[in-house]
Design a protein around this motif. Structure first.
Motif, PDB file in Angstrom:
ATOM      1  N   LEU A  23      27.256  -3.268  60.278  1.00 33.23           N
ATOM      2  CA  LEU A  23      26.462  -3.724  59.307  1.00 33.23           C
ATOM      3  C   LEU A  23      27.083  -3.535  57.381  1.00 33.23           C
ATOM      4  CD1 LEU A  23      23.192  -4.419  60.775  1.00 33.23           C
ATOM      5  CD2 LEU A  23      24.413  -6.067  59.508  1.00 33.23           C
ATOM      6  N   GLU A  24      26.822  -1.772  57.767  1.00 41.01           N
ATOM      7  CA  GLU A  24      27.506  -0.686  56.619  1.00 41.01           C
ATOM      8  C   GLU A  24      28.441  -1.739  56.033  1.00 41.01           C
ATOM      9  OE1 GLU A  24      27.081   2.950  58.801  1.00 41.01           O
ATOM     10  OE2 GLU A  24      28.720   2.047  58.657  1.00 41.01           O
ATOM     11  N   PHE A  25      29.509  -3.186  56.410  1.00 43.07           N
ATOM     12  CA  PHE A  25      30.103  -3.734  55.336  1.00 43.07           C
ATOM     13  C   PHE A  25      29.602  -4.766  55.108  1.00 43.07           C
ATOM     14  CE2 PHE A  25      33.772  -6.346  55.713  1.00 43.07           C
ATOM     15  CZ  PHE A  25      34.410  -6.103  54.563  1.00 43.07           C
ATOM     16  N   ASP A  26      29.105  -5.420  56.572  1.00 40.45           N
ATOM     17  CA  ASP A  26      28.444  -7.218  56.214  1.00 40.45           C
ATOM     18  C   ASP A  26      27.295  -7.369  55.255  1.00 40.45           C
ATOM     19  OD1 ASP A  26      30.819  -8.214  57.946  1.00 40.45           O
ATOM     20  OD2 ASP A  26      29.646  -7.097  59.461  1.00 40.45           O
ATOM     21  N   TYR A  27      26.555  -6.556  55.351  1.00 32.46           N
ATOM     22  CA  TYR A  27      25.618  -6.830  54.834  1.00 32.46           C
ATOM     23  C   TYR A  27      25.300  -6.916  53.341  1.00 32.46           C
ATOM     24  CZ  TYR A  27      20.363  -6.647  53.903  1.00 32.46           C
ATOM     25  OH  TYR A  27      19.339  -5.949  53.253  1.00 32.46           O
ATOM     26  N   GLY A  28      24.690  -7.552  53.084  1.00 37.67           N
ATOM     27  CA  GLY A  28      24.610  -8.213  51.224  1.00 37.67           C
ATOM     28  C   GLY A  28      25.701  -9.012  51.090  1.00 37.67           C
ATOM     29  N   GLU A  29      25.860  -8.276  49.851  1.00 40.07           N
ATOM     30  CA  GLU A  29      26.798  -9.341  48.882  1.00 40.07           C
ATOM     31  C   GLU A  29      28.459  -8.818  49.833  1.00 40.07           C
ATOM     32  OE1 GLU A  29      26.552  -7.937  45.053  1.00 40.07           O
ATOM     33  OE2 GLU A  29      25.135  -9.140  44.462  1.00 40.07           O
ATOM     34  N   SER A  30      29.306  -9.426  49.506  1.00 43.64           N
ATOM     35  CA  SER A  30      30.194  -9.776  49.706  1.00 43.64           C
ATOM     36  C   SER A  30      31.116  -7.697  49.477  1.00 43.64           C
ATOM     37  CB  SER A  30      31.382 -10.355  49.206  1.00 43.64           C
ATOM     38  OG  SER A  30      31.407 -11.604  49.836  1.00 43.64           O
ATOM     39  N   TYR A  31      31.929  -7.134  49.577  1.00 42.64           N
ATOM     40  CA  TYR A  31      32.599  -6.138  49.793  1.00 42.64           C
ATOM     41  C   TYR A  31      33.519  -5.550  48.278  1.00 42.64           C
ATOM     42  CZ  TYR A  31      33.756  -1.249  50.405  1.00 42.64           C
ATOM     43  OH  TYR A  31      33.936   0.420  50.067  1.00 42.64           O
ATOM     44  N   THR A  32      33.091  -5.012  47.322  1.00 48.01           N
ATOM     45  CA  THR A  32      33.590  -4.580  46.623  1.00 48.01           C
ATOM     46  C   THR A  32      33.392  -3.137  46.420  1.00 48.01           C
ATOM     47  OG1 THR A  32      32.404  -4.925  44.886  1.00 48.01           O
ATOM     48  CG2 THR A  32      33.366  -7.014  46.149  1.00 48.01           C
ATOM     49  N   LEU A  33      34.703  -2.583  45.637  1.00 45.12           N
ATOM     50  CA  LEU A  33      34.702  -1.143  45.239  1.00 45.12           C
ATOM     51  C   LEU A  33      33.217  -0.632  43.937  1.00 45.12           C
ATOM     52  CD1 LEU A  33      37.952  -0.123  44.375  1.00 45.12           C
ATOM     53  CD2 LEU A  33      36.210   0.266  46.499  1.00 45.12           C
ATOM     54  N   ASP A  34      32.746  -1.679  43.501  1.00 45.38           N
ATOM     55  CA  ASP A  34      31.515  -1.629  43.396  1.00 45.38           C
ATOM     56  C   ASP A  34      30.106  -1.606  43.268  1.00 45.38           C
ATOM     57  OD1 ASP A  34      32.324  -1.372  40.279  1.00 45.38           O
ATOM     58  OD2 ASP A  34      33.304  -3.325  40.357  1.00 45.38           O
ATOM     59  N   ARG A  35      30.511  -2.693  44.977  1.00 39.38           N
ATOM     60  CA  ARG A  35      29.462  -2.824  45.357  1.00 39.38           C
ATOM     61  C   ARG A  35      28.592  -1.811  46.010  1.00 39.38           C
ATOM     62  NH1 ARG A  35      28.245  -5.125  51.572  1.00 39.38           N
ATOM     63  NH2 ARG A  35      28.429  -2.740  52.261  1.00 39.38           N
ATOM     64  N   LYS A  36      26.362  -1.213  45.767  1.00 37.86           N
ATOM     65  CA  LYS A  36      26.134   0.069  45.956  1.00 37.86           C
ATOM     66  C   LYS A  36      26.061  -0.300  47.695  1.00 37.86           C
ATOM     67  CE  LYS A  36      22.070   2.065  45.302  1.00 37.86           C
ATOM     68  NZ  LYS A  36      20.121   2.271  44.649  1.00 37.86           N
ATOM     69  N   ASN A  37      26.382   0.374  48.457  1.00 35.52           N
ATOM     70  CA  ASN A  37      26.338  -0.024  49.746  1.00 35.52           C
ATOM     71  C   ASN A  37      25.083   0.487  50.344  1.00 35.52           C
ATOM     72  OD1 ASN A  37      28.559  -0.628  50.213  1.00 35.52           O
ATOM     73  ND2 ASN A  37      29.369   2.074  50.519  1.00 35.52           N
ATOM     74  N   SER A  38      24.009  -0.593  51.515  1.00 34.75           N
ATOM     75  CA  SER A  38      22.827   0.478  51.914  1.00 34.75           C
ATOM     76  C   SER A  38      23.165   0.671  53.070  1.00 34.75           C
ATOM     77  CB  SER A  38      22.296  -1.101  52.316  1.00 34.75           C
ATOM     78  OG  SER A  38      22.464  -2.105  51.383  1.00 34.75           O
TER      79      SER A  38
END
Length: 267
Positions: free
Chosen positions: A156-171
């Motif tokens: 889920l660290e990778f899959d949860y929320g929006e598609s992974y980008t370097l700008d995404r704030k990880n949950s």
């Protein structure tokens, strides 16, 4: 939901020694050389020496370019590596990144790099540097290592929320409890401080996320799978009881004081 062995496939930058587009390009150039040679022999049919000289120059030039092309790719790759490094340093000055491949190797595709933040080595993005030096994300990846049943939730660290980008704030995802019965695996979690339940199916053939429920405004959450009801009440919940609407449409109440912080399984 079908099982899948890998959460996401890492974008491959390695392929054949010469990729199909390069093969086609060289074939077209070779065809062009042959056409020019044929034209030269027609034009200089009365001056064969000129035709021979021109043919020799074209053939030697073509063979030389083909032989030099691998070294050219090394040079271009080094230039694009510097461009992507400069882009990352400018765009994310407070972060450190791994960029692969640093040096061109036979089989790489020039201008494509796998990049990950040093704090998250198991996931990252694929970046492409075009001929103008512009950097674009072409995909995202995880290492694809087959997890243990107890570690499924980490996907889920990778899959949860929006598609992974370097700008995404990880949950922020924290495991609180787990329940495993054969191929069925259920986790009680907190995601960004809110209670959640994740249900997985797991076997040697693969694994898949069957259900994910995240509380929106309450400090408890529930879901159902394979004739079981799963309930998780957060430790911060202050009431003595918590009421849930279960799959049958009925309301179920549980003693929150007794089960707070634990994954409750009701058959």
């Amino acid at each position: 939901m079908p099982l899948y062995k890998l959460r996401h496939s890492r974008n491959k930058v390695r392929g054949e020694k010469m990729n199909p587009s390069e093969v086609i390009t060289f074939l077209l150039i070779g065809l062009g050389v042959l056409l020019v040679i044929a034209g030269a022999w027609i034009i200089f049919r009365k001056r064969r020496k000129w035709a021979i000289v021109l043919t020799t120059l074209l053939v030697v030039g073509y063979i030389g370019y083909v032989a030099y092309y691998p070294y050219l790719k090394v040079s271009i790759h080094a230039e694009k590596y510097e461009q992507v490094s400069e882009y990352l340093a400018t765009t994310y000055p407070d972060r450190e990144f791994m960029i692969i491949p640093e040096q061109y190797e036979e089989g790489n595709t020039v201008g494509y790099f796998d990049v990950n933040d040093e704090e998250t080595p198991d996931m990252g993005v694929s970046l492409h540097v075009d001929k103008n030096g512009q950097v674009q994300q072409t995909g995202s990846w995880t290492t694809g290592e087959f997890p243990t049943q107890q570690e499924l939730w980490r996907g889920l660290e990778f899959d949860y929320g929006e598609s992974y980008t370097l700008d995404r704030k990880n949950s922020e995802i924290i495991k609180k409890d787990e329940w495993i019965d054969g191929e069925l695996t259920v986790f009680a979690l907190t995601i960004d401080g809110m209670p959640a339940i994740a249900v997985y199916e797991y076997s040697r053939a693969g694994y898949g996320l069957m259900d994910l429920q995240v509380a929106e405004d309450k400090l408890f959450v529930s879901t159902s799978a394979e004739e079981h009801t799963f309930i998780y009440v957060d430790e911060r919940y202050k009431e003595k009881t918590a009421a849930f609407l279960v799959e049958s449409g009925e309301t179920m109440s549980v003693d929150a004081t007794e089960y707070k912080g634990k994954l409750l399984v009701v058959e």
